[in-house]
Design a protein around this motif. Structure first.
Motif, short mmCIF file in Angstrom:
data_model
loop_
_atom_site.label_atom_id
_atom_site.label_comp_id
_atom_site.label_asym_id
_atom_site.label_seq_id
_atom_site.Cartn_x
_atom_site.Cartn_y
_atom_site.Cartn_z
N UNK A 94 51.25 43.74 41.16
CA UNK A 94 50.48 44.97 41.01
C UNK A 94 50.55 45.50 39.58
N UNK A 95 51.75 45.46 39.01
CA UNK A 95 51.91 45.92 37.62
C UNK A 95 51.07 45.08 36.67
N UNK A 96 51.06 43.77 36.91
CA UNK A 96 50.29 42.88 36.05
C UNK A 96 48.80 43.21 36.13
N UNK A 97 48.33 43.50 37.33
CA UNK A 97 46.90 43.83 37.51
C UNK A 97 46.53 44.99 36.59
N UNK A 98 47.44 45.99 36.53
CA UNK A 98 47.18 47.16 35.67
C UNK A 98 47.29 46.77 34.19
N UNK A 99 48.36 46.05 33.89
CA UNK A 99 48.62 45.68 32.49
C UNK A 99 47.46 44.85 31.92
N UNK A 100 46.98 43.89 32.71
CA UNK A 100 45.93 42.99 32.23
C UNK A 100 44.55 43.61 32.44
N UNK A 101 44.52 44.64 33.25
CA UNK A 101 43.26 45.32 33.60
C UNK A 101 42.30 44.36 34.31
N UNK A 102 42.76 43.88 35.47
CA UNK A 102 41.95 42.95 36.28
C UNK A 102 41.09 43.73 37.26
N UNK A 103 39.81 43.40 37.31
CA UNK A 103 38.92 44.03 38.29
C UNK A 103 39.08 43.28 39.61
N UNK A 104 39.80 43.90 40.55
CA UNK A 104 40.16 43.19 41.76
C UNK A 104 38.98 42.93 42.69
N UNK A 105 37.85 43.60 42.44
CA UNK A 105 36.69 43.33 43.30
C UNK A 105 35.96 42.04 42.87
N UNK A 106 36.31 41.51 41.71
CA UNK A 106 35.71 40.23 41.27
C UNK A 106 36.13 39.09 42.19
N UNK A 107 35.29 38.06 42.31
CA UNK A 107 35.71 36.89 43.09
C UNK A 107 36.79 36.10 42.33
N UNK A 108 37.52 35.26 43.04
CA UNK A 108 38.52 34.40 42.40
C UNK A 108 38.36 32.99 42.94
N UNK A 109 38.37 32.00 42.02
CA UNK A 109 38.18 30.61 42.42
C UNK A 109 39.18 29.72 41.70
#
Ligand code: 16G
Ligand code: ZN
Length: 536
Positions: A109-124
């Protein structure tokens, strides 16, 4: 929150090895296979984030330990264009891999904030593995991490490392103007075979080639590739596959393979090759290639990455001149400090091409190669490829030939673009490249070797208390610390004819490596010993 829960639950199945600090190094994470579960889990989580960060582009995860012994394994991430993971993300990987399991969901979770990942994007994520017995367990762990984070994935089963790099690049360029090929293993074979046929127009390979596959994944894949290649009658290419036992798990890289041949400076003991027979060795995941033969006096002759680089650079340079486009293409070669001094001399003085020296590690060489229109890069250990810039592709494609000879050269260049795996060094692709060039030049390995004479060299591994104090600069050719050591090395090397030596901390082992070369065997050995003693 539901996802956090899923991660936390999935993680609880594994046990983190106590007191072990993990580091995403030049070859990703690599160690004894038993220790890798939690690391692979972390890499699975990060692969999903990397893909989301890049708007759902495919990210690759390769499970392999390359030329390491059978009991090791490893894992590395592949970026969308088939390149090595961006450096900044190596630290995220390290962070996540070292998180205590009960906290891994929080660190995620911290990384998501630090890297500023848009979690609604798809992942492949696309993944594959080499033939190690531990691979299936580790792929299971990867699967668990991707499932917990609801990432779309493609399990490509067994592949060579470069095949996975190829597929990742293909998937991400599909339908764009940069389309690289069919994103399948079959597409890979078809592309290489078709390009090889075009490069071989009007010439034939002379004499059989014996390929030692290190008892790794390259064996079955080479056998598959051969099915797509023109027959031996058609092209002259007659490949004998040896050391392709992927059933006995302990045979992997054991007394065979490119790393064995390069470091031991000898053919695998199992080799039945006769005098002057052309031989090649792949490593365990088929991203390294070296050639060799035994001469009439039973002397072992190695044609390593430096040789492949000089061969490729000379051929491409000739083609560019013959095609009348030499002025429009900046061709250059990228090497590391381990390149034999004679090869560098040959490139600069005979081929008259610029040479860049970079730090060890494919990502450094690859990056530097992109500064040229045609960048030929190889490590002495046999890992390398050729990159073509957009300008190069445009010039090669759009130049109107003024003569049949020019047209042939342009067609050959066009075919080389497709034959060469531009994503990463690829032993199978490089092998076809070398065979095609030798056929064009009408050379045997003997003539190839005669282009220049290697300076005798010696590599010594030195165990030290703390290798982190060895800080290098100038592309690892010099040491800034420990204080005074560089001056000592320079004073030592100045005493030898053509003496050159450097020491650097290994990126993959707990040791310092000392390299020395000089005009004679005894001088090179002596210099290496003295510098090693200065390092101790
Ligand atoms: C890794 C590198 C290889 C390099 C080697 C040096 C990649 C994919 N692999 O295996 O290119 O030659 O490390 O090892 O970059 P060392 O730091 O132990 O000498
Ligand atoms: Zn490898």
């Amino acid at each position: 929150p539901a996802q956090k829960q899923a991660i936390a639950e999935a993680a609880l199945k594994y046990v983190k090895p106590e007191g072990k600090v993990f580091q995403y190094g030049t070859a990703g994470f690599r160690m004894k296979a038993d220790l890798l579960n939690t690391v692979v889990f972390a890499v699975g989580l990060l692969a999903g984030l990397r893909s989301k960060k890049l708007s759902g582009q495919w990210i690759g995860v390769m499970v392999t330990a390359s030329h390491n012994p059978a009991e090791d394994n490893g894992v590395k991430l592949i970026d969308p264009m088939g390149e090595m993971l961006e450096a900044e993300w190596e630290t995220y990987a390290t962070k996540l891999a070292n998180a205590p399991l009960e906290k891994i969901a929080d660190v995620y979770d911290e990384l998501i904030k630090e890297i500023d990942v848009k979690m609604e994007n798809p992942a492949r994520v696309a993944f594959a593995r080499d033939t190690r017995a531990s691979g299936s367990r580790l792929v299971g762990v990867l699967n668990a991490a991707l499932t917990a984070t609801e990432v779309e994935f493609a399990d490509l089963k067994f592949m060579t490392t470069p095949q996975l790099h190829y597929v990742v690049r293909c998937k991400n360029t599909l339908g764009t103007q940069y389309e690289y090929g069919e994103p399948t293993e079959q597409g890979y074979y078809e592309k290489l075979a078709e390009a090889f046929k075009r490069v071989m127009k009007g010439v034939k390979v002379k004499g059989a080639l014996t390929v030692d596959c290190a008892n790794g994944v390259g064996g079955p894949k080479l056998r598959e590739l051969i099915k797509y290649l023109p027959s031996a009658e058609e092209s002259g290419l007659d490949i004998k596959v040896v050391n392709d036992d992927v059933i006995n798990p302990d045979s992997l890289n054991f007394e065979c393979g490119a790393d064995y041949v390069k470091t031991k400076q000898r053919a695998p003991p199992s080799s039945k090759a006769g005098a002057l027979d052309r031989c090649a060795s792949l490593d365990g995941d088929a991203d390294r290639l070296v050639y060799y033969y035994v001469d009439e006096s039973s002397v072992f002759r190695l044609l390593d990455g430096d040789r492949i680089a000089t061969l490729a650079a000379s051929f491409i340079g000739d083609l560019a001149r013959n095609a009348g486009i030499a002025q429009k293409l900046k061709i250059g070669v990228v090497q590391t400090a381990y390149a034999n001094g004679s090869s560098t001399d040959y490139i600069e003085k005979v081929l008259k091409l610029p040479v860049i020296c970079t730090n060890t590690g494919v990502k450094h060489l690859h990056h530097a190669a992109l500064r040229f229109d045609v960048g030929v890069y190889f490590e002495a250990n046999g890992h390398g490829t050729v990159t073509f810039s957009e300008n190069a592709l445009k010039v090669i494609k759009s130049t109107e030939p003024q003569s049949p000879a020019q047209q042939r050269s342009l067609e050959s260049l066009q075919a080389l673009v497709d034959l060469i795996n531009q994503a990463v060094g690829d032993a199978l692709s490089d092998m076809l490249l070398v065979e095609a060039i030798l056929a064009h030049k009408g050379w045997s390995t003997k003539e190839w070797l005669a282009t220049y004479t290697d300076l005798p060299s010696r590599l010594v591994r030195v165990e030290v208390n703390d290798r982190s104090i060895f800080k290098a600069y100038d592309a690892e050719r010099k040491l800034e610390s420990p204080a005074g050591l560089q001056i000592k090395i320079e004073s030592l090397q100045s005493r030898y004819n053509k003496g050159r030596s450097f020491a650097r901390a290994s990126g993959t082992e707990d040791a310092v490596r000392v390299y020395a070369e000089a005009a004679s065997r005894s001088e090179a050995d002596d210099l290496a010993t003295r510098v090693a003693n200065a390092v101790r």
